[in-house]
Enzyme design. Structure first.
Site, short mmCIF file in Angstrom:
data_model
loop_
_atom_site.label_atom_id
_atom_site.label_comp_id
_atom_site.label_asym_id
_atom_site.label_seq_id
_atom_site.Cartn_x
_atom_site.Cartn_y
_atom_site.Cartn_z
N GLY A 82 0.81 -1.22 0.00
CA GLY A 82 0.00 0.00 0.00
C GLY A 82 0.84 1.26 0.00
O GLY A 82 0.51 2.25 -0.67
N THR A 83 1.94 1.25 0.74
CA THR A 83 2.77 2.46 0.83
C THR A 83 3.32 2.81 -0.55
O THR A 83 3.29 3.98 -0.96
CB THR A 83 3.93 2.22 1.83
OG1 THR A 83 3.36 1.93 3.11
CG2 THR A 83 4.83 3.42 1.93
N ASN A 169 -8.07 4.43 8.74
CA ASN A 169 -7.49 3.28 9.44
C ASN A 169 -7.52 3.41 10.95
O ASN A 169 -7.41 2.41 11.65
CB ASN A 169 -6.04 3.07 8.98
CG ASN A 169 -5.24 4.36 9.00
OD1 ASN A 169 -5.59 5.32 8.32
ND2 ASN A 169 -4.18 4.40 9.77
N GLN A 197 -7.97 0.14 3.74
CA GLN A 197 -8.79 -0.39 4.84
C GLN A 197 -10.20 -0.75 4.37
O GLN A 197 -10.92 -1.47 5.06
CB GLN A 197 -8.89 0.63 5.98
CG GLN A 197 -7.56 0.91 6.66
CD GLN A 197 -7.06 -0.26 7.52
OE1 GLN A 197 -7.83 -1.15 7.90
NE2 GLN A 197 -5.78 -0.27 7.82
N THR A 255 10.78 -6.92 -10.95
CA THR A 255 10.28 -8.26 -11.27
C THR A 255 9.04 -8.56 -10.44
O THR A 255 9.05 -8.36 -9.22
CB THR A 255 11.37 -9.31 -10.97
OG1 THR A 255 12.50 -9.00 -11.77
CG2 THR A 255 10.89 -10.72 -11.26
N CYS A 345 5.61 7.63 17.13
CA CYS A 345 6.71 7.97 18.02
C CYS A 345 7.67 8.91 17.31
O CYS A 345 8.15 8.62 16.22
CB CYS A 345 7.44 6.70 18.44
SG CYS A 345 7.60 6.64 20.21
C1 LIG Z 1 -5.04 3.42 5.11
C2 LIG Z 1 -3.69 2.81 4.88
N1 LIG Z 1 -2.98 3.15 3.81
C3 LIG Z 1 -1.78 2.62 3.53
C4 LIG Z 1 -1.21 1.70 4.37
C5 LIG Z 1 0.14 1.13 4.03
O1 LIG Z 1 -0.01 -0.15 3.46
P1 LIG Z 1 1.22 -1.19 3.49
O2 LIG Z 1 1.36 -1.63 4.91
O3 LIG Z 1 0.79 -2.28 2.56
O4 LIG Z 1 2.42 -0.48 2.99
C6 LIG Z 1 -1.91 1.31 5.53
C7 LIG Z 1 -1.29 0.37 6.50
O5 LIG Z 1 -1.47 0.50 7.71
C8 LIG Z 1 -3.18 1.86 5.79
O6 LIG Z 1 -3.90 1.54 6.86
#
Ligand SMILES: Cc1ncc(COP(=O)(O)O)c(C=O)c1O
Length: 409
Positions: A82-83, A169, A197, A255, A345
């Site tokens: 996701g990031t 989230n 989420q 890849t 933190c």
């Molecule tokens: C709303 C949201 N976006 C993005 C992410 C990041 O996803 P990933 O952990 O797959 O990098 C998270 C993970 O906590 C999330 O809750």
């Protein structure tokens, strides 16, 4: 629920896992598919038979994810989670839009985004001169669409993109994504939504929603960690963040991990097929949890939208006045109960959650907050364990006061 397919205690030991929004147990079907594929050879980009077999797995997975999420296969760009997908969407859309027209330097982003969006936007402001406008939310955590409309109408030609998550989230609040799209579309402004989420918990229709780009993550839906996807409309330009072999329609290089991609596809397929049932089951466990916490700690304050439909079924976020969130978390952890705080933190000091602050919660109250999140392996026994523990734990945290607060220097 899928719980029945696990031998009791296999996934979480004797512990009570109330942190599904952080990561949820991998579905047994996913483990089988990933393990089978890991035993096979082949780079999906290779032209020989092994490569073609891996490619077949990737393309079938792409089709299955697209079908489950209302997209076309060509709109699915695989990423390492996701990031990465959030970074690709925010930076890639910004760069493409500004290159096409240098006036487009504004980013409109909700104030409650995950750090993967928040910090990508902040980086664009610091390094690329983006002008950021943080869209305020109400006390339930919902974006004010009138502010968005006014911000776009003030000067539509200068807006590069809008980014508003599908569901939050920390507190679970669902955003008015379709209304946001209508407002932005009228002015030709693309919208990205982080649906990490939302995907396993709400019906998510990429095509029907009208968003231009949407983020998905494997480990939030019962798939593997480290795999995800950005769904992007074919007519939307995105400048790559990663350069290399150009594997994913030249938007994302690297890849492809056929095993993880296959696992993601199975997880999305299973999770989306179970949404109606799991919303009812998880929602009723969440209601029982909320009832138990409020009965035991009457001055606890629930954060987020309490109305069904206004929030994800699995998330319950509370502030416990006079407590420190980390102390509560560690006391619960010592009793075998796992949850999370929304705080980040910074240099060893717990910063209050930016989400709760944006909702108007005071920094002191926000520091005393916990998120409990339920999912496909949650049980009545999990809720009962928390119901027994929360009262004594809150009392201990209050008695300890700030003196024993971890992280405070
Ligand atoms: C709303 C949201 N976006 C993005 C992410 C990041 O996803 P990933 O952990 O797959 O990098 C998270 C993970 O906590 C999330 O809750």
């Amino acid at each position: 629920m899928v719980r029945a397919t696990y031998p009791e205690g296999v996934m979480t030991g004797a512990r009570v896992y109330l942190d599904h929004a952080a990561t949820t147990p991998v579905l047994p079907e996913v483990v089988d598919v990933v393990a089978a594929r890991l035993r096979m050879l082949g780079n999906p980009s290779s032209l020989h038979a092994s490569g073609r077999a891996a490619r077949k797995v990737v393309e079938e997975s792409r089709e299955s994810i697209a079908a489950a999420l209302g997209a076309r296969p060509g709109e699915v760009v695989f990423t390492a989670g996701g990031t990465e997908a959030d970074n690709l969407a925010v930076k890639g859309l910004f760069w493409a839009r500004r290159t096409a027209d240098p006036r487009r330097s504004r980013i409109l982003a909700s104030a409650v985004e995950h750090h993967a969006v928040l910090d990508a936007v902040r980086w664009l402001a610091a390094a690329e001169g983006a002008a950021v406008e943080w869209l305020p939310v109400d006390r339930l955590g919902r974006v004010d669409v009138d502010v968005l409309r006014a911000a776009i109408e003030r000067d539509p030609a200068s807006v590069a993109l809008v980014t508003v998550m599908w569901a939050n989230n920390e507190v679970g609040t669902v955003q008015p994504v379709e209304e946001i799209v209508q407002i932005a579309r009228r002015q030709g402004v693309p919208v990205h939504s982080d649906a990490v989420q939302a995907v396993a918990h709400l019906p998510v229709d990429f095509g029907g929603s009208g968003v231009d780009a949407m983020t998905v993550s494997g480990h939030k839906v019962g798939g593997p960690v480290g795999v995800g996807a950005l769904l992007v409309r074919r007519d939307v330009d995105v400048v790559p963040v990663l350069h290399g072999g150009g594997q994913e329609r030249d938007v994302r290089s690297g890849t492809l991990d056929a095993a993880s991609v296959a696992g993601l596809a199975v997880a999305v397929e299973v999770a989306t097929a179970c949404i109606a049932r799991s919303t009812v089951e998880v929602g009723s466990l969440r209601d029982a949890l909320v009832f138990a916490v409020m009965e035991t700690v009457p001055d606890a304050v629930r954060n987020g939208d309490p109305h069904p439909g206004g929030a994800l079924a699995g998330i319950a976020n509370f502030s416990f006045p006079g407590c420190d969130g980390e102390s509560l978390l560690l006391l619960l952890d010592a009793l075998g109960i796992e949850c999370s705080t929304g705080s980040a933190c910074s240099a060893g000091v717990a910063e209050p959650s930016h989400v709760l602050l944006a909702m108007g919660v005071s920094p002191e109250t926000a520091r005393g907050s916990l998120r409990f999140s339920l999912g496909h392996t949650s049980t009545v026994a999990d809720v009962a364990a928390l119901a027994r523990a929360i009262g004594p734990v809150v009392e201990r945290a209050r008695a300890a006061g700030v003196i024993n607060r971890p992280g405070v220097r």
